[in-house]
Design a protein around this motif. Structure first.
Motif, short mmCIF file in Angstrom:
data_model
loop_
_atom_site.label_atom_id
_atom_site.label_comp_id
_atom_site.label_asym_id
_atom_site.label_seq_id
_atom_site.Cartn_x
_atom_site.Cartn_y
_atom_site.Cartn_z
N ARG A 172 55.69 -36.88 -1.05
CA ARG A 172 54.30 -36.78 -1.47
C ARG A 172 54.05 -37.50 -2.79
O ARG A 172 54.79 -37.34 -3.76
N ALA A 196 50.55 -38.30 -5.31
CA ALA A 196 49.15 -37.91 -5.46
C ALA A 196 48.42 -38.86 -6.39
O ALA A 196 48.99 -39.40 -7.35
N GLU A 198 48.29 -38.36 -1.15
CA GLU A 198 47.22 -37.37 -1.27
C GLU A 198 46.25 -37.82 -2.36
O GLU A 198 46.68 -38.30 -3.42
N TYR A 238 42.91 -36.51 -4.67
CA TYR A 238 42.15 -35.35 -5.13
C TYR A 238 40.92 -35.84 -5.90
O TYR A 238 41.05 -36.41 -6.99
N LEU A 295 42.72 -31.89 -8.72
CA LEU A 295 44.13 -31.56 -8.58
C LEU A 295 44.42 -30.26 -9.32
O LEU A 295 43.99 -30.08 -10.47
N ASP A 355 49.34 -27.84 -6.56
CA ASP A 355 49.50 -29.07 -5.78
C ASP A 355 50.70 -29.89 -6.24
O ASP A 355 51.18 -30.76 -5.51
#
Length: 457
Positions: free
Chosen positions: A14, A16, A39, A41, A65, A69
Motif C-alpha cells: 500500500r 497513499a 490509495e 485520500y 487521511l 490508515d
C-alpha cells in the motif's frame, strides 16, 4: 550525501497519496507505473483521479487521511497543497514510522522522489537533493536520448536467458557474454539475437588471465584516459599504489578485488617481490589484473620488474600510459616543459633511488635555462640544492614545488634555488610533490614573500 539512494519494493504493498489536486495527479502518474496498491485520500479530486478510481487503478477515499490508515503503509505523499494539511499528514506518518514526502518541501520530507529514466526493468534515478532540478531534467533528457526505447524488452528477454547463461563459468566468462549482449542491445538489436551469441560464448575456451599496467594520472579522475576507465570497469583485480586516490578506485566495479601495495618513502613498503607475486598469482587464476600506478606506469614505477615477472610466467600484458606528475605540475604553473630559446631538453629525475640520495649530471642541471622535474625530492631537497649550487647554479634560479598536482587540494610553493630547502621545511608539505627546477608560476604574484598559495582551480 544527505539522502541515501535506494530502490524500495512497492509491488503489492500500500502507498497513499493525501490530496486530490494537480500535485497529487503528478505523483499518481508516477506511482501508476508501479505495481503498488495506491490509495488516495481527499474530499475533492481532479477528474483524472476519479477516472482512475472508476477504472480500479486506485482506491479513492473521500475523506482526510487518518492515523488508522497508516498501519501497513509503505509510503505516503502529502500533496494537499496546503501547508497545515501537509504538516498534519507528515506528523501522522512520522509517528507511525512510515516514510513520507511533502510535495515541493525538500527540508521537511523524509524522502525525495528523483527524476526517472524509465526503461522498465531498467530504471535510472537522478537526484540533486533539491539543489538543481533543472540539471536533473537535463541529465534525464541526455539519458533518454542515449538509451533505446526498446531496452526494457531486451532486459526482460535477457532474464529468460539467465538459466542457460549459468552454464558459462562464473566471473569473467559470464561478464563477457552479458557485456556483448548489452552492447548489441544498446545498438538496437533484439533479444532473439542473443541465442546464437550465447552458443558462441559457451563454445569458447576459458579466457586466459591478462595484466594491464595502467597509469592513473596525477589524481584527478577526469584526467584518466578512456582506456584506463574501460580497464577499471572490466578488471577482476586492481592492484594499486598508495598514491592512487579513492575517487579513482571508486570507478572500478563494486565486485572487483582491490589490493593496495603501498610504498612509502622511508616508511612501510610492500616488497617488490610480493607485488610481482600478487600480479602473477591473480592473472594465472584467469583474472584480468589492472596494475594501477599513479601518474604514468613507465615513470619511476618499477614497471620493467613487473613486466619481467609477467613474461617469465607466460602472461599476456599491455601498458596503458597516463599523465605523469611533471606534465600536471607544469600545467598548474601555466608553463610548458620545453620552450624555444630556454631549454632544448627536459630531464625527469628522482631525488632518491634504491641506494639513497640519487646522483645526477649536476653540471648539466646547473646550466642557465635547464628544466628538470624532480620526483621523490622533498627529503632530498637540501642535497639537490647543495649539489646544484656547488656546480655553479644561480641561487636565483626559479623552483616550484607542486603538491597533489591536479587534485582539489593542490598547492604550489614558488621558491628560488637558494632558499628551496628552507621554504620546503617551512611549508610542511605532506602530500606527493614534484619539484620543478627552472620553472616559476606564470602568475608573478606567486613569487611574493609568502611562498605558499592555493593553486588556481
Amino acid at each position: 550525501m544527505n539522502h541515501f539512494p535506494i530502490f524500495l519494493r512497492v509491488a503489492g504493498l500500500r502507498v497513499a497519496v493525501s490530496g486530490g489536486g494537480a500535485a497529487a495527479v503528478a505523483k499518481l502518474r508516477l506511482l501508476l507505473k508501479t505495481e503498488a496498491r495506491i490509495e488516495v485520500y481527499a474530499e475533492t479530486v481532479d477528474p483524472l483521479i476519479a477516472a482512475w478510481d472508476a477504472e480500479g487503478r486506485i482506491a479513492l477515499f473521500s475523506r482526510p487521511l487518518a492515523q488508522d490508515d497508516l498501519a501497513g503503509l509503505r509510503l505516503v505523499y502529502a500533496a494537499d497543497e496546503d501547508a497545515a494539511a501537509d504538516a498534519r499528514v507528515a506528523a501522522l506518518a512520522e509517528a507511525a514510522g512510515v516514510p513520507f514526502n511533502i510535495v515541493d518541501n525538500l527540508e521537511a520530507s523524509a524522502f525525495l522522489t528523483p527524476a526517472l529514466v524509465d526503461r522498465d526493468p531498467l530504471v535510472i534515478a537522478i537526484g540533486t537533493e533539491g539543489t538543481g532540478p533543472v540539471l536533473a531534467r537535463k541529465v534525464k533528457a541526455l539519458l533518454e536520448e542515449r538509451l533505446p526505447a526498446g531496452l526494457g524488452a531486451v532486459l526482460r528477454g535477457a532474464k529468460a536467458l539467465r538459466p542457460e547463461a549459468e552454464a558459462l563459468p562464473p566471473g569473467r566468462a559470464r561478464r563477457d557474454f552479458w557485456s556483448a549482449l548489452f552492447d548489441r542491445a544498446m545498438a538496437g538489436e533484439a533479444v532473439p539475437e542473443a541465442a546464437p551469441l550465447l552458443s558462441d560464448h559457451l563454445d569458447r575456451a576459458p579466457a586466459p588471465g591478462r595484466v594491464l599496467f595502467v597509469g592513473a594520472g596525477p589524481g584527478d579522475p577526469d584526467e584518466l584516459t578512456l582506456r584506463a576507465r574501460r580497464a577499471l570497469d572490466q578488471a577482476d583485480v586492481v592492484i594499486h599504489d598508495r598514491l592512487v586516490p579513492q575517487p579513482i578506485l571508486e570507478l572500478a566495479r563494486r565486485e572487483v578485488e582491490i589490493i593496495e601495495v603501498g610504498k612509502t618513502g622511508f616508511g612501510p613498503s610492500t616488497p617488490q617481490a610480493r607485488i610481482n607475486g600478487l600480479i602473477v598469482e591473480r592473472a594465472r587464476a584467469g583474472a584480468l589484473v589492472v596494475r594501477l600506478k599513479a601518474g604514468d606506469p613507465g615513470v619511476f614505477g618499477r614497471l620493467d620488474e613487473e613486466i619481467d615477472a609477467c613474461t617469465a610466467a607466460g602472461l599476456d600484458w599491455a601498458i596503458l600510459p597516463g599523465i605523469t606528475a611533471a606534465s600536471a605540475a607544469a600545467a598548474s604553473l601555466g608553463q610548458s616543459l620545453t620552450r624555444r630559446g630556454r631549454n632544448g631538453e627536459l630531464r625527469i629525475i628522482t631525488g632518491q633511488d634504491v641506494d639513497g640520495l640519487a646522483d645526477h649530471d649536476w653540471a648539466a642541471l646547473a646550466r642557465p635555462g635547464a628544466v628538470a622535474a624532480i620526483y621523490m625530492g622533498k627529503r632530498a631537497a637540501r642535497f639537490v640544492q647543495g649539489r646544484l649550487l656547488m656546480h655553479g647554479a644561480d641561487p636565483a634560479t626559479p623552483v616550484s614545488v607542486v603538491e597533489n598536482a591536479s587534485r582539489p587540494d593542490q598547492r604550489v610553493l614558488a621558491s628560488r634555488l637558494g632558499r628551496l630547502a628552507a621554504d620546503l621545511a617551512a611549508a610542511d608539505l605532506r602530500g606527493p610533490a614534484v619539484i620543478m627546477l627552472g620553472l616559476a608560476p606564470r602568475d608573478a604574484a606567486a613569487l611574493a614573500p609568502a611562498p605558499l598559495r592555493e593553486a588556481a582551480q
